[in-house]
Design an enzyme around this catalytic site. Sequence first.
Site, PDB file in Angstrom:
ATOM      1  N   ASP A 222       0.892  -1.158   0.000  1.00 17.13           N
ATOM      2  CA  ASP A 222       0.000   0.000   0.000  1.00 17.13           C
ATOM      3  C   ASP A 222       0.931   1.209   0.000  1.00 17.13           C
ATOM      4  O   ASP A 222       1.312   1.709   1.054  1.00 17.13           O
ATOM      5  CB  ASP A 222      -0.908  -0.033   1.220  1.00 17.13           C
ATOM      6  CG  ASP A 222      -1.928   1.082   1.219  1.00 17.13           C
ATOM      7  OD1 ASP A 222      -2.055   1.788   0.199  1.00 17.13           O
ATOM      8  OD2 ASP A 222      -2.599   1.271   2.256  1.00 17.13           O
TER       9      ASP A 222
ATOM     10  N   CYS B  75      -3.910   5.240  -3.473  1.00 15.43           N
ATOM     11  CA  CYS B  75      -5.170   5.995  -3.547  1.00 15.43           C
ATOM     12  C   CYS B  75      -4.949   7.209  -4.450  1.00 15.43           C
ATOM     13  O   CYS B  75      -5.455   8.292  -4.222  1.00 15.43           O
ATOM     14  CB  CYS B  75      -5.673   6.398  -2.165  1.00 15.43           C
ATOM     15  SG  CYS B  75      -4.505   7.368  -1.209  1.00 15.43           S
TER      16      CYS B  75
END
Length: 112
Positions: A18, A71
């Site tokens: 991530d 993101c």
Amino acid sequence: MELSLCLSTPRFDRILVDAPCSGTGTLGRNPEIKWRLQPSDLIDLHRKQVALLRNAIECLKPGGLLVYSTCSLEEEENRLVIETVHRRWRVVERLPGRDQGDGFFAAVLTSD
């Protein structure tokens, strides 16, 4: 010279990266991002993400899977990072406006 996190043989069947990113997929909730983000930030983030992904791949066992996610909606942080590091991958992507919630990018990489 980059330091490898895996000092010996690959050890993990599954890895999730991530990655730290610009967060442009969250502009709907965090509009201030567009005021603090500079073009040079994308270059720096790209370099950091490539190094992080290369190290993670070294730790992946043969036949293993690695999920790389951000993101962010920027090519520099997504497809271009993956294409720089690895050839076998498939993308899972959600764009804000098309789907409810934030936008994100994820690619599933397979070890050779």
